[in-house]
Design an enzyme around this catalytic site. Structure first.
Site, PDB file in Angstrom:
ATOM      1  N   VAL A   1       3.974   2.926   2.319  1.00 25.95           N
ATOM      2  CA  VAL A   1       4.826   2.821   3.582  1.00 25.95           C
ATOM      3  C   VAL A   1       6.113   2.463   3.487  1.00 25.95           C
ATOM      4  CG1 VAL A   1       4.612   0.915   5.553  1.00 25.95           C
ATOM      5  CG2 VAL A   1       2.664   1.532   4.418  1.00 25.95           C
TER       6      VAL A   1
ATOM      7  N   GLY B   1      -2.162  -1.572  -4.319  1.00 26.78           N
ATOM      8  CA  GLY B   1      -1.410  -2.755  -4.193  1.00 26.78           C
ATOM      9  C   GLY B   1      -0.375  -2.801  -3.409  1.00 26.78           C
ATOM     10  N   GLY B   2      -0.024  -3.953  -2.822  1.00 31.91           N
ATOM     11  CA  GLY B   2       1.105  -3.867  -1.739  1.00 31.91           C
ATOM     12  C   GLY B   2       0.873  -2.883  -0.556  1.00 31.91           C
ATOM     13  N   ASP B   3       1.818  -1.943  -0.588  1.00 35.38           N
ATOM     14  CA  ASP B   3       1.663  -0.928   0.646  1.00 35.38           C
ATOM     15  C   ASP B   3       1.464   0.348   0.031  1.00 35.38           C
ATOM     16  OD1 ASP B   3       4.215  -1.132  -1.084  1.00 35.38           O
ATOM     17  OD2 ASP B   3       5.442  -0.053   0.737  1.00 35.38           O
ATOM     18  N   GLU B   4       0.653   0.413  -1.190  1.00 31.99           N
ATOM     19  CA  GLU B   4       0.564   1.844  -1.786  1.00 31.99           C
ATOM     20  C   GLU B   4      -0.970   1.947  -1.714  1.00 31.99           C
ATOM     21  OE1 GLU B   4       4.033   2.431  -4.990  1.00 31.99           O
ATOM     22  OE2 GLU B   4       2.351   0.751  -5.280  1.00 31.99           O
TER      23      GLU B   4
END
Length: 203
Positions: A64, A104-107
């Site tokens: 993102v 993880g996160g936006d991945e």
């Protein structure tokens, strides 16, 4: 042996089966991301490696754009809605025969089997869909960069290496208006982005 004695003898076995089913359910839940419902890294990796036995497999990496800015400007609720929307669109595009995970996160990462040779068109459509405002958070305007690679272009490489190539393509996509880039067939560059993705995929 009386029916009562038989029932009493069977109780421990039944309890054991129920316990095993409960443990399997808990393990299954632990491998799912609670926000998006996608597989976590471990669950994704196990399924992705099986899919890569098919020469028609395609590996996709998605990130993102400006996600921190979304959180800082609109709040974490809007960021969560964005991640959930991205996860839903990825899962829909890949279909039931593929696998999608949140690394993880936006991945996010995905592996799909391109049986009808339409992966480029499907991913181009996905990129356009991901660029639309999010339902429930229309004020959020961002894009999602996608990088992808065909397994058949690099038959000797494992999931980690293919994720590295998709990672490089994804970062190249961030510099293009379409937000989509296929990995090159040449040498894998020793970029920070590629090495980072490779470590993530080597679960």
């Amino acid at each position: 042996m009386s029916p009562i004695t038989l029932a009493a003898a069977a109780l421990p076995a039944v309890a054991w089966v129920v316990h095993i089913m409960w443990m399997v359910r808990r393990l299954h839940t632990a491998r799912r991301d609670p926000l998006t419902g996608l597989w976590t890294r471990e669950g994704f990796t196990r399924r992705a490696r099986r899919l890569l036995r098919d020469k028609r497999a395609v590996v996709v990496l998605a990130d993102v754009d400006r996600f921190k800015q979304v959180n800082d400007t609109h709040g974490h609720a809007a960021g969560d809605a964005l991640l959930a929307a991205v996860a839903g669109h990825l899962a829909h595009s890949v279909g039931r025969d593929g696998v999608v995970g949140r690394l993880g996160g936006d991945e996010f990462a995905a592996v799909l089997v391109d049986r009808d040779h339409t992966a480029p068109e499907r991913l181009a459509t996905l990129a356009r869909v991901l660029a639309r405002p999010v339902d429930g958070a229309p004020e959020v305007h961002t894009t999602v960069s996608l990088g992808w690679v065909r397994r058949s272009d690099h038959p000797g490489e494992d999931l980690s290496a293919l994720l590295g190539r998709a990672d490089e393509a994804m970062y190249a996509a961030k510099r293009t208006p379409r937000g989509l880039r296929r990995a090159r067939i040449g040498r894998l560059l020793a970029s920070v982005a590629g090495r980072r993705s490779g470590r993530r995929g080597a679960a």
